[in-house]
Enzyme design. Structure first.
Site, PDB file in Angstrom:
ATOM      1  N   ARG A   1     -38.382  -7.871-109.065  1.00  0.00           N
ATOM      2  CA  ARG A   1     -39.404  -8.965-108.678  1.00  0.00           C
ATOM      3  C   ARG A   1     -39.046 -10.157-109.628  1.00  0.00           C
ATOM      4  O   ARG A   1     -39.435 -11.463-109.001  1.00  0.00           O
ATOM      5  CB  ARG A   1     -40.805  -8.141-109.265  1.00  0.00           C
TER       6      ARG A   1
ATOM      7  N   HIS B   1     -38.688 -14.065-108.239  1.00  0.00           N
ATOM      8  CA  HIS B   1     -40.008 -15.067-108.553  1.00  0.00           C
ATOM      9  C   HIS B   1     -39.414 -16.153-109.320  1.00  0.00           C
ATOM     10  O   HIS B   1     -39.785 -17.287-109.310  1.00  0.00           O
ATOM     11  CB  HIS B   1     -41.143 -14.497-109.560  1.00  0.00           C
ATOM     12  N   ASP B   2     -38.338 -15.771-109.973  1.00  0.00           N
ATOM     13  CA  ASP B   2     -37.492 -16.966-110.598  1.00  0.00           C
ATOM     14  C   ASP B   2     -36.937 -17.466-109.644  1.00  0.00           C
ATOM     15  O   ASP B   2     -36.830 -18.957-109.593  1.00  0.00           O
ATOM     16  CB  ASP B   2     -36.305 -16.270-111.370  1.00  0.00           C
TER      17      ASP B   2
ATOM     18  N   GLY C   1     -34.845 -22.506-108.103  1.00  0.00           N
ATOM     19  CA  GLY C   1     -33.550 -21.671-107.920  1.00  0.00           C
ATOM     20  C   GLY C   1     -33.212 -20.963-109.158  1.00  0.00           C
ATOM     21  O   GLY C   1     -34.262 -20.746-110.074  1.00  0.00           O
TER      22      GLY C   1
ATOM     23  N   ASP D   1     -32.702 -20.152-112.058  1.00  0.00           N
ATOM     24  CA  ASP D   1     -32.267 -20.780-113.405  1.00  0.00           C
ATOM     25  C   ASP D   1     -32.663 -20.243-114.380  1.00  0.00           C
ATOM     26  O   ASP D   1     -32.967 -20.849-115.537  1.00  0.00           O
ATOM     27  CB  ASP D   1     -32.418 -22.170-113.257  1.00  0.00           C
TER      28      ASP D   1
ATOM     29  N   SER E   1     -36.130 -19.916-115.232  1.00  0.00           N
ATOM     30  CA  SER E   1     -36.996 -20.880-115.958  1.00  0.00           C
ATOM     31  C   SER E   1     -38.312 -19.941-116.077  1.00  0.00           C
ATOM     32  O   SER E   1     -39.090 -19.943-116.620  1.00  0.00           O
ATOM     33  CB  SER E   1     -37.653 -21.723-114.859  1.00  0.00           C
TER      34      SER E   1
ATOM     35  N   ASN F   1     -47.520 -14.511-111.752  1.00  0.00           N
ATOM     36  CA  ASN F   1     -46.559 -14.117-112.554  1.00  0.00           C
ATOM     37  C   ASN F   1     -47.123 -13.466-113.793  1.00  0.00           C
ATOM     38  O   ASN F   1     -46.487 -12.746-114.508  1.00  0.00           O
ATOM     39  CB  ASN F   1     -45.763 -15.153-113.198  1.00  0.00           C
TER      40      ASN F   1
ATOM     41  N   HIS G   1     -39.680  -4.329-101.587  1.00  0.00           N
ATOM     42  CA  HIS G   1     -41.047  -3.859-102.026  1.00  0.00           C
ATOM     43  C   HIS G   1     -40.856  -2.228-101.975  1.00  0.00           C
ATOM     44  O   HIS G   1     -41.794  -1.695-102.425  1.00  0.00           O
ATOM     45  CB  HIS G   1     -42.128  -4.127-100.923  1.00  0.00           C
ATOM     46  N   THR G   2     -39.713  -1.543-101.475  1.00  0.00           N
ATOM     47  CA  THR G   2     -39.409  -0.388-101.423  1.00  0.00           C
ATOM     48  C   THR G   2     -39.530   0.111-102.914  1.00  0.00           C
ATOM     49  O   THR G   2     -39.885   1.442-103.121  1.00  0.00           O
ATOM     50  CB  THR G   2     -38.053   0.088-100.930  1.00  0.00           C
TER      51      THR G   2
ATOM     52  N   ASP H   1     -44.426   1.839-101.107  1.00  0.00           N
ATOM     53  CA  ASP H   1     -44.109   2.799-100.147  1.00  0.00           C
ATOM     54  C   ASP H   1     -44.059   4.388-100.524  1.00  0.00           C
ATOM     55  O   ASP H   1     -44.385   4.398-101.727  1.00  0.00           O
ATOM     56  CB  ASP H   1     -42.559   2.452 -99.446  1.00  0.00           C
TER      57      ASP H   1
ATOM     58  N   THR I   1     -41.797   6.472-101.484  1.00  0.00           N
ATOM     59  CA  THR I   1     -40.845   6.953-102.249  1.00  0.00           C
ATOM     60  C   THR I   1     -40.570   5.580-103.268  1.00  0.00           C
ATOM     61  O   THR I   1     -39.401   5.280-103.399  1.00  0.00           O
ATOM     62  CB  THR I   1     -39.581   7.209-101.593  1.00  0.00           C
TER      63      THR I   1
ATOM     64  N   ASP J   1     -35.017   2.733-100.679  1.00  0.00           N
ATOM     65  CA  ASP J   1     -34.371   3.212 -99.240  1.00  0.00           C
ATOM     66  C   ASP J   1     -35.268   2.443 -98.324  1.00  0.00           C
ATOM     67  O   ASP J   1     -35.730   1.406 -98.571  1.00  0.00           O
ATOM     68  CB  ASP J   1     -35.042   4.797 -99.368  1.00  0.00           C
TER      69      ASP J   1
END
Length: 323
Positions: A64, A68-69, A74, A76, A78, A96, A193-194, A246, A248, A253
């Protein structure tokens, strides 16, 4: 035949060489650190693996963190910069606040500074760590292109540009398109998101008083929705309460896509991928074929990692601070 003065030949050659050098510096390469820090990959992999053994949420958090970076300025790093008295940084922006495990990147950076001082950027560490957490969780492995520089600007206000858990497909497509990513990339990268976990605040609106007609979002499987209600009582006094994205959660997966087809997408934005003809066929394809999902996920992660920031960068000595 007239002769061209030497100075008019010399300057174009110099300009060409400088331009070529500039372009080569801008290109990311899989072997960027082979000569300057050959132990890079092992140091990062060992650090991430050790952290994950002590905290099973580390893989999801690192993945994540990478998303989000890259989505703000881009890739970087930040997102790693700390706020100061005069600037509220990205990590303290509302989306964040729940991004954690920054210490893992700090730990890897400290080890790399001992092994090869002032060589490896924090941005490259995040990109490599994101690949490693996917691979160690059972997902695909890919060669990470390297050579990113660390940004010098980080503003909490910029985090409003991150895709929200209530976005519809059109909003998601638009958000990803701004980063040069297509519809398939969007559906593919959503598969990250798995490994995900969400706090109740991101989806509780789907569980009660959803509309004037429906108490619960009708796209949700009823039994699943009632289970979420138990996880998220209202009002909730437990800020850590939530739900894995999910069934698992510790394994990378294609279960995430099977859950969506069963009406068990935790986020409204996730479930919307099934409702739209532009994206449903991709969800169905990945639900049927995990190897296809793995192949496309690796490809889309490379594309996401190529999203570059603007302005001059640096290699930070400490990931939380500008040099």
């Amino acid at each position: 035949m007239a002769l061209v003065p030497a100075k008019f030949i010399f300057f174009p050659i110099i300009f060409f060489l400088l331009t070529s050098l500039s372009l080569s510096k801008a290109e990311l390469q899989p072997n960027y650190y082979d000569q300057t820090c050959p132990q890079l990959e092992k140091i990062i992999a060992d650090t991430v693996l050790n952290a994950s053994k002590h905290d099973p949420k580390v893989p999801a958090r690192i993945l994540r963190m990478f998303f989000h970076d890259c989505f703000i300025r881009g890739c970087d790093a930040s997102i790693l910069l700390d706020s100061t008295a005069t600037n509220k940084a990205e990590k303290d922006g509302p989306p964040n606040i729940s991004v954690r495990s920054f210490y893992v990147i700090d730990d890897a950076k400290a080890k790399l500074e001992k092994a090869c001082p002032h060589i490896v950027s924090c941005a490259d560490i995040i990109a490599i760590a994101a690949r490693d957490v996917v691979a160690m969780s059972g997902g695909p492995y890919w060669k990470v292109l390297k050579g990113r520089k660390d940004g010098k600007v980080s503003k909490a206000s910029d985090t409003s540009a991150l895709p929200a858990p209530f976005f519809n497909v059109s909003q998601l497509i638009q958000s990803f398109a701004k980063r040069g990513l297509g519809v398939k990339d969007m559906v593919t990268l959503s598969g990250g998101h798995t490994l995900g976990f969400s706090h109740c605040s991101s989806f509780v609106a789907r569980l009660r008083n959803f509309s004037s007609v429906h108490d619960i979002d009708p796209r949700l499987d009823t039994e699943f929705a009632l289970g979420l209600r138990k996880q998220c009582p209202k009002p909730s006094n437990n800020g850590d309460a939530g739900q894995f994205l999910d069934s698992t959660a510790s394994v990378f997966d294609n279960d995430y896509y099977r859950q969506l087809l069963a009406g068990k997408g935790v986020f409204s934005s996730d479930q919307s991928l099934v409702d739209d003809s532009r994206t449903r066929w991709i969800v169905e394809a990945y639900a049927r074929d995990q190897s296809l999902f793995f192949k496309e996920f690796a490809s889309s992660m490379v594309k996401l990692g190529n999203v570059r920031g603007s302005g001059d960068g640096e290699v930070r000595l400490h990931c939380r601070l500008k040099n």
